[in-house]
Each structure stands twice: as structure tokens, then as C-alpha cells.
Design a protein around this motif. Structure first.
Motif, PDB file in Angstrom:
ATOM      1  N   PHE A  27       0.836  -1.204   0.000  1.00 19.67           N
ATOM      2  CA  PHE A  27       0.000   0.000   0.000  1.00 19.67           C
ATOM      3  C   PHE A  27       0.866   1.247   0.000  1.00 19.67           C
ATOM      4  O   PHE A  27       0.849   2.040   0.930  1.00 19.67           O
TER       5      PHE A  27
ATOM      6  N   GLU B 202      -2.738   6.816  -3.888  1.00 18.94           N
ATOM      7  CA  GLU B 202      -4.092   6.664  -3.344  1.00 18.94           C
ATOM      8  C   GLU B 202      -4.069   5.938  -1.990  1.00 18.94           C
ATOM      9  O   GLU B 202      -4.760   6.317  -1.058  1.00 18.94           O
ATOM     10  N   SER B 203      -3.244   4.893  -1.904  1.00 18.22           N
ATOM     11  CA  SER B 203      -3.142   4.140  -0.651  1.00 18.22           C
ATOM     12  C   SER B 203      -2.522   4.981   0.455  1.00 18.22           C
ATOM     13  O   SER B 203      -2.926   4.891   1.612  1.00 18.22           O
TER      14      SER B 203
ATOM     15  N   LYS C 275      -2.795   8.122   0.895  1.00 20.93           N
ATOM     16  CA  LYS C 275      -3.838   9.020   1.417  1.00 20.93           C
ATOM     17  C   LYS C 275      -4.782   8.287   2.367  1.00 20.93           C
ATOM     18  O   LYS C 275      -5.350   8.898   3.258  1.00 20.93           O
ATOM     19  N   ASN C 276      -4.948   6.984   2.174  1.00 22.07           N
ATOM     20  CA  ASN C 276      -5.869   6.188   2.995  1.00 22.07           C
ATOM     21  C   ASN C 276      -5.140   5.215   3.916  1.00 22.07           C
ATOM     22  O   ASN C 276      -5.748   4.267   4.409  1.00 22.07           O
ATOM     23  N   ARG C 277      -3.880   5.446   4.162  1.00 19.20           N
ATOM     24  CA  ARG C 277      -3.075   4.501   4.936  1.00 19.20           C
ATOM     25  C   ARG C 277      -3.616   4.300   6.358  1.00 19.20           C
ATOM     26  O   ARG C 277      -3.600   3.179   6.861  1.00 19.20           O
ATOM     27  N   GLY C 278      -4.111   5.337   6.963  1.00 18.46           N
ATOM     28  CA  GLY C 278      -4.667   5.197   8.321  1.00 18.46           C
ATOM     29  C   GLY C 278      -5.841   4.228   8.349  1.00 18.46           C
ATOM     30  O   GLY C 278      -5.937   3.361   9.218  1.00 18.46           O
ATOM     31  N   THR C 279      -6.731   4.358   7.375  1.00 16.54           N
ATOM     32  CA  THR C 279      -7.879   3.457   7.287  1.00 16.54           C
ATOM     33  C   THR C 279      -7.433   2.039   6.965  1.00 16.54           C
ATOM     34  O   THR C 279      -7.898   1.074   7.581  1.00 16.54           O
ATOM     35  N   ILE C 280      -6.527   1.916   6.016  1.00 14.70           N
ATOM     36  CA  ILE C 280      -6.034   0.588   5.614  1.00 14.70           C
ATOM     37  C   ILE C 280      -5.377  -0.109   6.803  1.00 14.70           C
ATOM     38  O   ILE C 280      -5.701  -1.261   7.129  1.00 14.70           O
TER      39      ILE C 280
END
Length: 156
Positions: free
Chosen positions: A84, A88-89, A91-96
Motif C-alpha cells: 500500500f 491513493e493508498s 492518502k488512505n493509509r490510516g484506514t487501511i
């Protein structure tokens, strides 16, 4: 817990030195073997033979178990970071990583359900240790075949 904490540091370095998925597989295999050894101690009543021997055996196995369990955090995080790392990942690393971190709690829930199932079926309680031992060993073989870094196989 001290061995688990030290194991995190040592296994983090081993995960950087060797193939991370191999490291994870060794951790799973070692964890499964440790759980199996605990079952052996129960089946053959090591504590009944000698309290000192039984306690020393269980503590030694538990000591190793903590080290093997410590492979998951640092090495698993490194592998997840490899998969990741696109814009794009990131930006969403916290959620992932938030979802990924739930694996520990899902494991705790699964263990409780497995134990309840074992006891509800009227099986001996040590099956609640044997089932995770077998599962860890099986999962180790699967993990050894996984790709640690998608770039290494041409996946961008």
C-alpha cells in the motif's frame, strides 16, 4: 512480555535482512510448534512427573512462543507498507492499517469462539490449544508462498 518486546526489535531486523514472508512463515510455524509442545506437556503430564520440570518446560516454551509471536507486528507492517505505497493508498493509509490492525482482535474473538465450540462439543479443553497449533502450521506454509513486495514480481 519482555521476550515479546525484544522479539519485536529482533524480528524487525530479521524482516529487513531476510524475505519478510519467510520470516512471517517461520513465526507462524514456531508458534504452532510451541502450542503443540504445550499440548505434549499436558498429554504426558509433565507437571505430574515433576513440578519443577513441568513448570520449567512450560515457561521455556512460552518464552519461545513470545519470540515467534513477535514476528507478526514489525514484519507484517513492513509487508503491508510494500503493498500500500501508491499515492491513493498513502492518502488512505490510516484506514487501511486500521482495518489490518483488527486482525489481532478478530483472532481473539475467533479463539474465544473456537474454545466455546470445543467445550460445547464436549471435547477436552486442550483441543482449544491444539486447533490453533495446527492452524498456525498450515497458515505458515501458505504465508511462505506469498509475495512480500509487489515490485519484486512486476506489480506496480
Amino acid at each position: 512480555m519482555a521476550n515479546y518486546a525484544a522479539g519485536n526489535i529482533i524480528n524487525g531486523k530479521l524482516g529487513e535482512t531476510f524475505t519478510p514472508t519467510t520470516n512471517l512463515a517461520i513465526g507462524l510455524l514456531g508458534s504452532g510448534i510451541c502450542l503443540f509442545f504445550i499440548n505434549i506437556a499436558l498429554w504426558f503430564d509433565f507437571e505430574g512427573m515433576s513440578t519443577a520440570f513441568g513448570n520449567l518446560f512450560i515457561l521455556s516454551v512460552y518464552f519461545l512462543f513470545g519470540f515467534f509471536q513477535a514476528t507478526g507486528g514489525p514484519v507484517g507492517t513492513a509487508v503491508m507498507g510494500n503493498w500500500f505505497c501508491d499515492a491513493e493508498s498513502v492518502k488512505n493509509r490510516g484506514t487501511i492499517f486500521g482495518f489490518w490492525t483488527c486482525h489481532q482482535y478478530m483472532g481473539d474473538i475467533t479463539a474465544a469462539l473456537c474454545t466455546a465450540w470445543v467445550l460445547g462439543m464436549g471435547l477436552s479443553w486442550w483441543y482449544a490449544i491444539l486447533i490453533p497449533a495446527v492452524t498456525n502450521v498450515a497458515w505458515a506454509f501458505l504465508t511462505a508462498t506469498l509475495v512480500a513486495d509487489p515490485v519484486s514480481v512486476g506489480i506496480v
